[in-house]
Design a protein around this motif. Structure first.
Motif, PDB file in Angstrom:
ATOM      1  N   ILE A 155       5.526  -8.072  -0.472  1.00 60.67           N
ATOM      2  CA  ILE A 155       4.546  -9.140  -0.234  1.00 60.67           C
ATOM      3  C   ILE A 155       3.184  -8.526   0.081  1.00 60.67           C
ATOM      4  CG2 ILE A 155       3.936 -11.075   1.307  1.00 60.67           C
ATOM      5  CD1 ILE A 155       6.497 -11.756  -0.116  1.00 60.67           C
ATOM      6  N   ASP A 156       2.134  -9.048  -0.530  1.00 59.20           N
ATOM      7  CA  ASP A 156       0.778  -8.612  -0.149  1.00 59.20           C
ATOM      8  C   ASP A 156      -0.141  -9.815  -0.269  1.00 59.20           C
ATOM      9  OD1 ASP A 156      -1.763  -7.043   0.099  1.00 59.20           O
ATOM     10  OD2 ASP A 156      -0.426  -5.325  -0.116  1.00 59.20           O
ATOM     11  N   VAL A 157      -1.404  -9.629   0.124  1.00 59.57           N
ATOM     12  CA  VAL A 157      -2.322 -10.776   0.108  1.00 59.57           C
ATOM     13  C   VAL A 157      -2.910 -11.047  -1.269  1.00 59.57           C
ATOM     14  CG1 VAL A 157      -3.032 -10.897   2.519  1.00 59.57           C
ATOM     15  CG2 VAL A 157      -4.093  -9.200   1.036  1.00 59.57           C
ATOM     16  N   ALA A 158      -2.929 -10.046  -2.128  1.00 58.31           N
ATOM     17  CA  ALA A 158      -3.558 -10.228  -3.444  1.00 58.31           C
ATOM     18  C   ALA A 158      -2.685  -9.654  -4.546  1.00 58.31           C
ATOM     19  CB  ALA A 158      -4.923  -9.551  -3.452  1.00 58.31           C
ATOM     20  N   ASP A 198      -0.423 -11.717  13.706  1.00 62.52           N
ATOM     21  CA  ASP A 198      -0.410 -12.920  12.833  1.00 62.52           C
ATOM     22  C   ASP A 198       0.752 -12.860  11.851  1.00 62.52           C
ATOM     23  OD1 ASP A 198      -2.571 -14.039  13.938  1.00 62.52           O
ATOM     24  OD2 ASP A 198      -3.964 -13.641  12.287  1.00 62.52           O
ATOM     25  N   ILE A 199       0.899 -11.705  11.197  1.00 67.18           N
ATOM     26  CA  ILE A 199       1.957 -11.549  10.191  1.00 67.18           C
ATOM     27  C   ILE A 199       3.328 -11.763  10.841  1.00 67.18           C
ATOM     28  CG2 ILE A 199       3.155  -9.846   8.734  1.00 67.18           C
ATOM     29  CD1 ILE A 199       0.403  -8.652   8.086  1.00 67.18           C
ATOM     30  N   LEU A 200       3.528 -11.134  12.004  1.00 68.31           N
ATOM     31  CA  LEU A 200       4.856 -11.187  12.628  1.00 68.31           C
ATOM     32  C   LEU A 200       5.214 -12.602  13.070  1.00 68.31           C
ATOM     33  CD1 LEU A 200       4.804  -7.782  14.513  1.00 68.31           C
ATOM     34  CD2 LEU A 200       6.135  -8.375  12.471  1.00 68.31           C
ATOM     35  N   GLY A 252       0.820  -1.213   0.000  1.00 74.52           N
ATOM     36  CA  GLY A 252       0.000   0.000   0.000  1.00 74.52           C
ATOM     37  C   GLY A 252       0.852   1.259   0.000  1.00 74.52           C
ATOM     38  N   THR A 253       0.255   2.359   0.449  1.00 73.11           N
ATOM     39  CA  THR A 253       0.911   3.670   0.441  1.00 73.11           C
ATOM     40  C   THR A 253       2.339   3.597   0.974  1.00 73.11           C
ATOM     41  OG1 THR A 253      -1.250   4.590   0.960  1.00 73.11           O
ATOM     42  CG2 THR A 253       0.626   6.065   1.236  1.00 73.11           C
ATOM     43  N   MET A 254       2.511   3.019   2.162  1.00 69.96           N
ATOM     44  CA  MET A 254       3.830   3.018   2.793  1.00 69.96           C
ATOM     45  C   MET A 254       4.713   1.912   2.233  1.00 69.96           C
ATOM     46  SD  MET A 254       3.580   5.637   4.621  1.00 69.96           S
ATOM     47  CE  MET A 254       5.047   5.652   5.617  1.00 69.96           C
ATOM     48  N   GLY A 255       4.139   0.732   2.024  1.00 70.67           N
ATOM     49  CA  GLY A 255       4.928  -0.405   1.541  1.00 70.67           C
ATOM     50  C   GLY A 255       5.561  -0.126   0.193  1.00 70.67           C
ATOM     51  N   ASN A 256       4.769   0.434  -0.744  1.00 70.33           N
ATOM     52  CA  ASN A 256       5.380   0.674  -2.058  1.00 70.33           C
ATOM     53  C   ASN A 256       6.372   1.838  -1.995  1.00 70.33           C
ATOM     54  OD1 ASN A 256       4.110   3.156  -3.250  1.00 70.33           O
ATOM     55  ND2 ASN A 256       2.233   1.957  -3.148  1.00 70.33           N
ATOM     56  N   ALA A 311       4.628  -3.464   6.746  1.00 66.97           N
ATOM     57  CA  ALA A 311       3.891  -2.209   6.506  1.00 66.97           C
ATOM     58  C   ALA A 311       2.485  -2.537   6.016  1.00 66.97           C
ATOM     59  CB  ALA A 311       4.642  -1.340   5.493  1.00 66.97           C
ATOM     60  N   ALA A 312       1.849  -3.503   6.693  1.00 63.02           N
ATOM     61  CA  ALA A 312       0.478  -3.893   6.313  1.00 63.02           C
ATOM     62  C   ALA A 312      -0.523  -3.023   7.077  1.00 63.02           C
ATOM     63  CB  ALA A 312       0.271  -5.380   6.599  1.00 63.02           C
ATOM     64  N   THR A 313      -1.764  -3.253   6.797  1.00 69.22           N
ATOM     65  CA  THR A 313      -2.874  -2.504   7.393  1.00 69.22           C
ATOM     66  C   THR A 313      -2.724  -2.390   8.922  1.00 69.22           C
ATOM     67  OG1 THR A 313      -4.170  -3.546   5.648  1.00 69.22           O
ATOM     68  CG2 THR A 313      -5.413  -2.402   7.364  1.00 69.22           C
ATOM     69  N   GLU A 314      -3.087  -1.226   9.453  1.00 69.47           N
ATOM     70  CA  GLU A 314      -2.904  -0.945  10.887  1.00 69.47           C
ATOM     71  C   GLU A 314      -3.969  -1.635  11.746  1.00 69.47           C
ATOM     72  OE1 GLU A 314      -0.341   0.434  12.085  1.00 69.47           O
ATOM     73  OE2 GLU A 314      -0.777   1.706  13.805  1.00 69.47           O
ATOM     74  N   ARG A 315      -3.793  -2.929  11.984  1.00 70.35           N
ATOM     75  CA  ARG A 315      -4.714  -3.671  12.851  1.00 70.35           C
ATOM     76  C   ARG A 315      -3.900  -4.609  13.703  1.00 70.35           C
ATOM     77  NH1 ARG A 315      -8.133  -6.096   9.007  1.00 70.35           N
ATOM     78  NH2 ARG A 315      -7.729  -8.056  10.082  1.00 70.35           N
TER      79      ARG A 315
HETATM   80  P1  NAD Z   1      -2.519   0.900   3.083  1.00 73.35           P
HETATM   81  O1  NAD Z   1      -3.937   0.598   3.411  1.00 73.35           O
HETATM   82  O2  NAD Z   1      -2.220   1.880   1.993  1.00 73.35           O
HETATM   83  O3  NAD Z   1      -1.756  -0.480   2.711  1.00 73.35           O
HETATM   84  C1  NAD Z   1      -1.832  -1.614   3.517  1.00 73.35           C
HETATM   85  C2  NAD Z   1      -1.527  -2.825   2.638  1.00 73.35           C
HETATM   86  O4  NAD Z   1      -1.406  -3.984   3.485  1.00 73.35           O
HETATM   87  C3  NAD Z   1      -2.624  -3.145   1.616  1.00 73.35           C
HETATM   88  O5  NAD Z   1      -2.063  -3.248   0.321  1.00 73.35           O
HETATM   89  C4  NAD Z   1      -3.171  -4.485   2.097  1.00 73.35           C
HETATM   90  O6  NAD Z   1      -3.633  -5.331   1.037  1.00 73.35           O
HETATM   91  C5  NAD Z   1      -1.945  -5.071   2.771  1.00 73.35           C
HETATM   92  N1  NAD Z   1      -2.222  -6.203   3.650  1.00 73.35           N
HETATM   93  C6  NAD Z   1      -3.309  -6.425   4.427  1.00 73.35           C
HETATM   94  N2  NAD Z   1      -3.182  -7.607   5.057  1.00 73.35           N
HETATM   95  C7  NAD Z   1      -1.972  -8.136   4.686  1.00 73.35           C
HETATM   96  C8  NAD Z   1      -1.279  -9.335   4.991  1.00 73.35           C
HETATM   97  N3  NAD Z   1      -1.788 -10.251   5.812  1.00 73.35           N
HETATM   98  N4  NAD Z   1      -0.081  -9.547   4.407  1.00 73.35           N
HETATM   99  C9  NAD Z   1       0.453  -8.641   3.552  1.00 73.35           C
HETATM  100  N5  NAD Z   1      -0.165  -7.492   3.229  1.00 73.35           N
HETATM  101  C10 NAD Z   1      -1.366  -7.244   3.787  1.00 73.35           C
HETATM  102  O7  NAD Z   1      -1.845   1.334   4.460  1.00 73.35           O
HETATM  103  P2  NAD Z   1      -0.574   2.295   4.678  1.00 73.35           P
HETATM  104  O8  NAD Z   1      -1.051   3.702   4.764  1.00 73.35           O
HETATM  105  O9  NAD Z   1       0.467   1.921   3.708  1.00 73.35           O
HETATM  106  O10 NAD Z   1      -0.133   1.870   6.148  1.00 73.35           O
HETATM  107  C11 NAD Z   1       0.653   0.724   6.384  1.00 73.35           C
HETATM  108  C12 NAD Z   1       1.310   0.827   7.740  1.00 73.35           C
HETATM  109  O11 NAD Z   1       2.127   1.995   7.780  1.00 73.35           O
HETATM  110  C13 NAD Z   1       0.341   0.950   8.911  1.00 73.35           C
HETATM  111  O12 NAD Z   1       0.874   0.251  10.006  1.00 73.35           O
HETATM  112  C14 NAD Z   1       0.321   2.442   9.197  1.00 73.35           C
HETATM  113  O13 NAD Z   1       0.026   2.746  10.527  1.00 73.35           O
HETATM  114  C15 NAD Z   1       1.757   2.807   8.877  1.00 73.35           C
HETATM  115  N6  NAD Z   1       2.025   4.219   8.517  1.00 73.35           N
HETATM  116  C16 NAD Z   1       1.187   4.871   7.659  1.00 73.35           C
HETATM  117  C17 NAD Z   1       1.491   6.191   7.315  1.00 73.35           C
HETATM  118  C18 NAD Z   1       0.626   6.953   6.337  1.00 73.35           C
HETATM  119  O14 NAD Z   1       0.749   8.190   6.274  1.00 73.35           O
HETATM  120  N7  NAD Z   1      -0.204   6.294   5.541  1.00 73.35           N
HETATM  121  C19 NAD Z   1       2.627   6.835   7.848  1.00 73.35           C
HETATM  122  C20 NAD Z   1       3.473   6.113   8.704  1.00 73.35           C
HETATM  123  C21 NAD Z   1       3.151   4.799   9.033  1.00 73.35           C
END
Ligand code: NAD
Length: 286
Positions: free
Chosen positions: A33-36, A100-102, A13-17, A90-94
Motif C-alpha cells: 500500500i502507498d499513497v500514490a 495516523d497510519i496506525l 519505498g526502499t524497505m517496503g518493496n 514501512a512508510a516514511t519515518e515521521r
Molecule cells: P522510503 O522513503 O524509501 O519509502 C517510504 C514510502 O512510504 C514512500 O514510498 C512513501 O510514498 C510512502 N508513504 C508516505 N506516506 C504514506 C502513507 N500515508 N501511506 C502509505 N505509504 C506512505 O523510506 P524507507 O527507507 O523505505 O523507510 C521506511 C521505514 O523503514 C522508516 O520507518 C525507516 O525508519 C525504516 N527503516 C529504514 C531503513 C533504511 O535503511 N532505509 C532500515 C531500517 C528501517
C-alpha cells in the motif's frame, strides 16, 4: 497461532518493496500500500529488477520469479488490508504520519491480526499507545537491503505480549531471517551499538589521528569488519547517521551520544556520502 498467508506492507519505498519481495519469494502473498500509484509502480519495478538479477545469477528460476511477482499486489486503498494476516508499516519515518497510519490500520485489520512497524527510531511503546491492540503490536526491524540481510530485530514494546513475539518469530523464520528479540529503547540494539561506533570513527578522523583509508583499514583488518566505518557512513548517508545520533543525544541526555562536529559540518555542506557523490570518499562518475 494463525498461519500467515497474506502480508500487508504499508509503504512501497526502499524497505517496503524489500519486505514485499522477501515475503513473495518465501511463498507469501504481499499487499503493498502507498499513497500514490507512481510510488507503487516504482516499488514493484524495483522488485522485478531485483528478481531479474537473481535469475541472471541462477539463484532463482524464471518460473519462480513470475510466481513471486504474481504474489505482490499493489493498491492505494487501505481497505485492501482487511485481507491481511499480518501487517507491517514501512512508510516514511515521521511520528505524526505513523500515528495516523496506525490508527487507520487498527480500524481496518481483523481483530486477531498483529500489526508491526519497521521504524528505526520511533518508540514502539509510543506508537502502540494509539492503538486498540497494543499487546498485538511490535517492531519488526528489517535491515537494508531486506532481501540480502539476515537479521530482523523484533522489538517488544511495554505492552507487547508473548504470543505476538512468537508469531513474529515464526514470520521472520518463514522469510529465512534470523530474529533477535530486544526491548524497546532508542536505536534498539544494533543501531545503538553501530551508530556511536561510526560517530567515534568520525571523531578519530577529525582529530587527525589517521587518514580515512587508514581508519577503515584498521577496523577491517583489526576487527574483521567487512567494511570500514567511514566507508559505511558514506553508504548509510551522513544525514541519516546525524539524525540517529541526535535522537540518542536527545533521548538519553548523555553527552557520550553528541554527534561529531565534523559530521554536522559535512551534512551542512551537503556531503552526505554516496548519494551526493561526496562523503569521506569521492564517488564522482561511479
Ligand atoms: P522510503 O522513503 O524509501 O519509502 C517510504 C514510502 O512510504 C514512500 O514510498 C512513501 O510514498 C510512502 N508513504 C508516505 N506516506 C504514506 C502513507 N500515508 N501511506 C502509505 N505509504 C506512505 O523510506 P524507507 O527507507 O523505505 O523507510 C521506511 C521505514 O523503514 C522508516 O520507518 C525507516 O525508519 C525504516 N527503516 C529504514 C531503513 C533504511 O535503511 N532505509 C532500515 C531500517 C528501517
Amino acid at each position: 497461532m494463525t498461519t500467515l498467508k497474506t502480508i500487508g506492507v504499508i509503504g512501497a519505498g526502499t524497505m517496503g518493496n524489500g519486505i514485499a519481495q522477501a515475503c513473495a519469494t518465501s511463498g507469501l502473498a504481499a499487499i503493498m500500500i502507498d499513497v500514490a500509484d507512481a510510488a507503487l509502480d516504482k516499488g514493484k519495478a524495483t522488485i522485478a529488477g531485483s528478481l531479474e538479477r537473481l535469475v541472471k545469477k541462477e539463484k532463482l528460476t524464471a518460473a519462480d520469479r513470475d510466481a513471486a511477482l504474481g504474489r505482490v499486489t499493489t493498491s492505494t486503498d487501505y481497505g485492501k488490508l482487511a485481507a491481511a494476516d499480518f501487517i507491517i508499516e514501512a512508510a516514511t519515518e515521521r511520528l505524526e504520519l505513523k500515528l495516523d497510519i496506525l490508527k487507520k490500520v487498527d480500524a481496518i485489520a481483523r481483530q486477531d491480526v498483529i500489526i508491526a512497524t519497521n521504524t528505526s527510531s520511533i518508540s514502539i511503546t509510543q506508537l502502540a499507545a494509539v492503538m486498540k491492540r497494543p499487546s498485538q503490536f511490535l517492531g519488526v526491524h528489517f535491515f537494508n537491503p531486506v532481501p540480502m540481510m539476515a537479521l530482523v530485530e523484533l522489538v517488544r514494546g511495554l505492552a507487547t505480549d508473548d504470543a505476538t513475539i512468537a508469531t513474529a518469530e515464526a514470520f521472520a523464520k518463514t522469510l529465512g531471517k534470523t530474529p533477535i528479540v530486544v526491548k524497546n529503547s532508542p536505536g534498539f540494539v544494533v543501531n545503538r551499538i553501530l551508530c556511536p561506533m561510526l560517530n567515534e570513527a568520525i571523531f578519530v578522523y577529525q582529530e587527525g589521528l589517521a587518514s580515512a583509508a587508514a581508519i577503515d583499514e584498521g577496523m577491517k583488518l583489526g576487527c574483521n569488519h567487512p567494511i570500514g566505518p567511514l566507508a559505511l557512513c558514506d553508504m548509510i548517508g551522513l544525514d541519516v547517521l546525524l539524525a540517529v545520533m541526535n535522537v540518542f543525544y536527545a533521548d538519553f541526555k548523555d553527552p557520550k551520544y553528541r554527534p561529531a562536529p565534523l559530521l554536522q559540518e559535512m551534512v551542512a555542506a551537503g556531503w552526505l556520502g554516496r548519494k551526493t557523490g561526496r562523503g569521506f570518499y569521492a564517488y564522482e562518475g561511479k
